[in-house]
Design a protein around this motif. Structure first.
Motif, PDB file in Angstrom:
ATOM      1  N   TRP A 104       6.292  -7.798   6.433  1.00 10.61           N
ATOM      2  CA  TRP A 104       7.139  -7.461   7.576  1.00 10.61           C
ATOM      3  C   TRP A 104       8.127  -8.587   7.875  1.00 10.61           C
ATOM      4  N   GLU A 105       7.672  -9.822   7.818  1.00 10.70           N
ATOM      5  CA  GLU A 105       8.551 -10.969   8.081  1.00 10.70           C
ATOM      6  C   GLU A 105       9.632 -11.075   7.009  1.00 10.70           C
ATOM      7  N   LEU A 106       9.252 -10.887   5.747  1.00 11.46           N
ATOM      8  CA  LEU A 106      10.233 -10.902   4.663  1.00 11.46           C
ATOM      9  C   LEU A 106      11.247  -9.776   4.820  1.00 11.46           C
ATOM     10  N   LEU A 107      10.764  -8.616   5.232  1.00 12.09           N
ATOM     11  CA  LEU A 107      11.642  -7.462   5.430  1.00 12.09           C
ATOM     12  C   LEU A 107      12.688  -7.758   6.500  1.00 12.09           C
ATOM     13  N   GLN A 108      12.268  -8.367   7.600  1.00  7.01           N
ATOM     14  CA  GLN A 108      13.202  -8.716   8.668  1.00  7.01           C
ATOM     15  C   GLN A 108      14.261  -9.696   8.179  1.00  7.01           C
ATOM     16  N   ILE A 109      13.836 -10.687   7.395  1.00  4.50           N
ATOM     17  CA  ILE A 109      14.779 -11.690   6.874  1.00  4.50           C
ATOM     18  C   ILE A 109      15.800 -11.045   5.941  1.00  4.50           C
ATOM     19  N   LEU A 110      15.326 -10.192   5.029  1.00  5.58           N
ATOM     20  CA  LEU A 110      16.218  -9.573   4.048  1.00  5.58           C
ATOM     21  C   LEU A 110      17.174  -8.575   4.695  1.00  5.58           C
ATOM     22  N   VAL A 111      16.686  -7.804   5.671  1.00  4.94           N
ATOM     23  CA  VAL A 111      17.548  -6.855   6.377  1.00  4.94           C
ATOM     24  C   VAL A 111      18.648  -7.601   7.108  1.00  4.94           C
ATOM     25  N   SER A 112      18.276  -8.680   7.796  1.00  2.00           N
ATOM     26  CA  SER A 112      19.255  -9.495   8.516  1.00  2.00           C
ATOM     27  C   SER A 112      20.284 -10.076   7.546  1.00  2.00           C
ATOM     28  N   ARG A 113      19.810 -10.549   6.389  1.00  2.00           N
ATOM     29  CA  ARG A 113      20.721 -11.108   5.385  1.00  2.00           C
ATOM     30  C   ARG A 113      21.665 -10.045   4.844  1.00  2.00           C
ATOM     31  N   ASN A 114      21.126  -8.861   4.542  1.00  2.00           N
ATOM     32  CA  ASN A 114      21.954  -7.778   4.006  1.00  2.00           C
ATOM     33  C   ASN A 114      23.058  -7.382   4.974  1.00  2.00           C
ATOM     34  N   LEU A 115      22.721  -7.265   6.247  1.00  2.00           N
ATOM     35  CA  LEU A 115      23.706  -6.859   7.251  1.00  2.00           C
ATOM     36  C   LEU A 115      24.755  -7.942   7.480  1.00  2.00           C
ATOM     37  N   LYS A 116      24.330  -9.210   7.477  1.00  2.00           N
ATOM     38  CA  LYS A 116      25.287 -10.302   7.674  1.00  2.00           C
ATOM     39  C   LYS A 116      26.275 -10.390   6.517  1.00  2.00           C
ATOM     40  N   ARG A 148      27.069  -7.925   4.451  1.00  2.00           N
ATOM     41  CA  ARG A 148      27.865  -6.701   4.404  1.00  2.00           C
ATOM     42  C   ARG A 148      28.992  -6.706   5.427  1.00  2.00           C
ATOM     43  N   TYR A 149      28.738  -7.246   6.614  1.00  2.00           N
ATOM     44  CA  TYR A 149      29.719  -7.152   7.702  1.00  2.00           C
ATOM     45  C   TYR A 149      30.258  -8.513   8.144  1.00  2.00           C
ATOM     46  N   ARG A 150      30.156  -9.515   7.275  1.00  2.00           N
ATOM     47  CA  ARG A 150      30.675 -10.839   7.607  1.00  2.00           C
ATOM     48  C   ARG A 150      32.200 -10.765   7.787  1.00  2.00           C
ATOM     49  N   GLY A 151      32.682 -11.219   8.926  1.00  2.00           N
ATOM     50  CA  GLY A 151      34.109 -11.192   9.201  1.00  2.00           C
ATOM     51  C   GLY A 151      34.642  -9.835   9.608  1.00  2.00           C
ATOM     52  N   SER A 152      33.751  -8.852   9.741  1.00  2.00           N
ATOM     53  CA  SER A 152      34.172  -7.501  10.099  1.00  2.00           C
ATOM     54  C   SER A 152      34.366  -7.376  11.608  1.00  2.00           C
ATOM     55  N   PHE A 153      35.407  -6.639  12.017  1.00  2.00           N
ATOM     56  CA  PHE A 153      35.705  -6.464  13.434  1.00  2.00           C
ATOM     57  C   PHE A 153      34.744  -5.471  14.084  1.00  2.00           C
ATOM     58  N   LEU A 154      34.487  -4.337  13.424  1.00  2.00           N
ATOM     59  CA  LEU A 154      33.631  -3.300  13.995  1.00  2.00           C
ATOM     60  C   LEU A 154      32.172  -3.413  13.557  1.00  2.00           C
ATOM     61  N   ASN A 208      20.065   0.173   6.188  1.00  2.00           N
ATOM     62  CA  ASN A 208      20.811   1.400   6.486  1.00  2.00           C
ATOM     63  C   ASN A 208      20.195   2.165   7.649  1.00  2.00           C
ATOM     64  N   VAL A 209      18.873   2.050   7.827  1.00  2.00           N
ATOM     65  CA  VAL A 209      18.212   2.664   8.982  1.00  2.00           C
ATOM     66  C   VAL A 209      18.728   2.014  10.271  1.00  2.00           C
ATOM     67  N   PHE A 210      18.824   0.692  10.265  1.00  2.00           N
ATOM     68  CA  PHE A 210      19.358  -0.014  11.437  1.00  2.00           C
ATOM     69  C   PHE A 210      20.793   0.430  11.721  1.00  2.00           C
ATOM     70  N   GLN A 211      21.584   0.512  10.671  1.00  5.09           N
ATOM     71  CA  GLN A 211      22.978   0.951  10.799  1.00  5.09           C
ATOM     72  C   GLN A 211      23.068   2.342  11.394  1.00  5.09           C
ATOM     73  N   LEU A 212      22.204   3.239  10.932  1.00  3.14           N
ATOM     74  CA  LEU A 212      22.158   4.606  11.444  1.00  3.14           C
ATOM     75  C   LEU A 212      21.714   4.640  12.905  1.00  3.14           C
ATOM     76  N   SER A 213      20.744   3.799  13.244  1.00  9.18           N
ATOM     77  CA  SER A 213      20.154   3.805  14.586  1.00  9.18           C
ATOM     78  C   SER A 213      21.136   3.372  15.666  1.00  9.18           C
ATOM     79  N   VAL A 214      22.058   2.477  15.327  1.00 13.89           N
ATOM     80  CA  VAL A 214      23.013   2.000  16.330  1.00 13.89           C
ATOM     81  C   VAL A 214      24.365   2.705  16.217  1.00 13.89           C
ATOM     82  N   GLY A 215      24.530   3.510  15.152  1.00 11.95           N
ATOM     83  CA  GLY A 215      25.801   4.182  14.949  1.00 11.95           C
ATOM     84  C   GLY A 215      25.767   5.666  15.245  1.00 11.95           C
TER      85      GLY A 215
END
Length: 268
Positions: free
Chosen positions: A18-30, A32-38, A123-130
């Motif tokens: 679970w801890e590794l999953l949180q780290i990797l999800v956070s890394r993937n999102l950062k 993917r959207y680094r420098g992104s406005f939206l 992608n689940v996180f992305q879906l949940s807030v979008g």
């Protein structure tokens, strides 16, 4: 005593996963959207644009299948796009995840399945807030029933199960077959055209329907549309079919991944 030790070890493994999953999800999102406005809300842009395009082309024709309402057709097309975009995006990212992290796996002992699972979770996180909050609002407006709002989660859970199974399967296959992304594009197209993404299932000829019903994405889309658009109580048979497909693919993907995992390190 031995049983207690095994249970404690299992709990530590789950906690570490679970801890590794949180780290990797956070890394993937950062990344993917680094420098992104939206940020994650860019994920709404494609389904909104495609929904507008489908409405302009097919809206007047297909609205009759949705109580002669263009607005209902817009919601139906948007729902279909959300489901398929989630499937296509999450599984395509999962496909390359193990191989792309081969160098890391050769240096550090990690659970290999964490990489495709983390792609699905991002992608689940992305879906949940979008998209999910928008569909929740539309469900409440159309049904005025809290039961429908709760039921909205079940087709999405089935979608997540299905995509996780597919993600595990294709990420494992890619280790052995490096041409898989090209073939997977074709498979995704077949699934897209055979799913009622932008068209109502009612227009499909009766002779063709048995083949299209084999598509596990179709009951997920139909279940969501029934909950969001109809205003009636959730159709348990549609939800059941969606879950059945999700569980079957998750089980198959997980079994294949575990069977082939011992061969990964020699090929990474």
């Amino acid at each position: 005593m031995k049983l207690a030790l095994n249970k404690n070890l299992r709990q530590k493994q789950i906690q570490r996963y679970w801890e590794l999953l949180q780290i990797l999800v956070s890394r993937n999102l950062k990344i993917r959207y680094r420098g992104s406005f939206l940020g994650v809300y860019w994920s709404l842009l494609n389904p909104l644009i495609m929904t507008g395009l489908y409405t302009a082309i097919f809206g007047a024709t297909f609205a009759e299948y949705y109580n002669n309402s263009i607005w209902n057709y817009i919601l139906a097309a948007f729902t279909g796009m959300i489901v398929f975009n989630f499937f296509s995006g999450s599984t395509s990212q999962a496909l390359v995840s193990v191989l792309d992290n081969g160098v890391l796996l050769n240096k550090i002992r990690l659970p290999v399945s964490i990489f495709p699972v983390s792609m699905i979770a991002a992608n689940v996180f992305q879906l949940s807030v979008g998209a999910l909050p928008l569909l929740a609002v539309m469900t409440l407006i159309n049904s005025k029933n809290i039961i429908n709002l709760i039921a909205l989660l079940f087709p999405f859970i089935a979608l997540i199960l299905f995509c996780t199974g597919v993600g595990l399967l294709v990420s494992a296959l890619y280790i052995f077959f490096r041409d898989l992304p090209y073939f997977y594009e074709l498979v995704s197209f077949v699934l897209w055209i055979s799913s009622p993404v932008f068209y109502p299932a009612a227009i499909v000829p009766e002779k063709v329907k048995p083949f299209l019903e084999l598509n596990p994405i179709s009951p997920i889309i139909e279940s969501l549309r029934q909950i969001v658009l109809s205003g009636a109580s959730p159709d348990l048979s549609l939800i059941g079919n969606a879950f059945l497909g999700g569980i079957i693919f998750l089980s198959f993907g997980w079994i294949c991944f575990q069977l082939w995992r011992s061969q990964f390190m020699d090929l990474l």
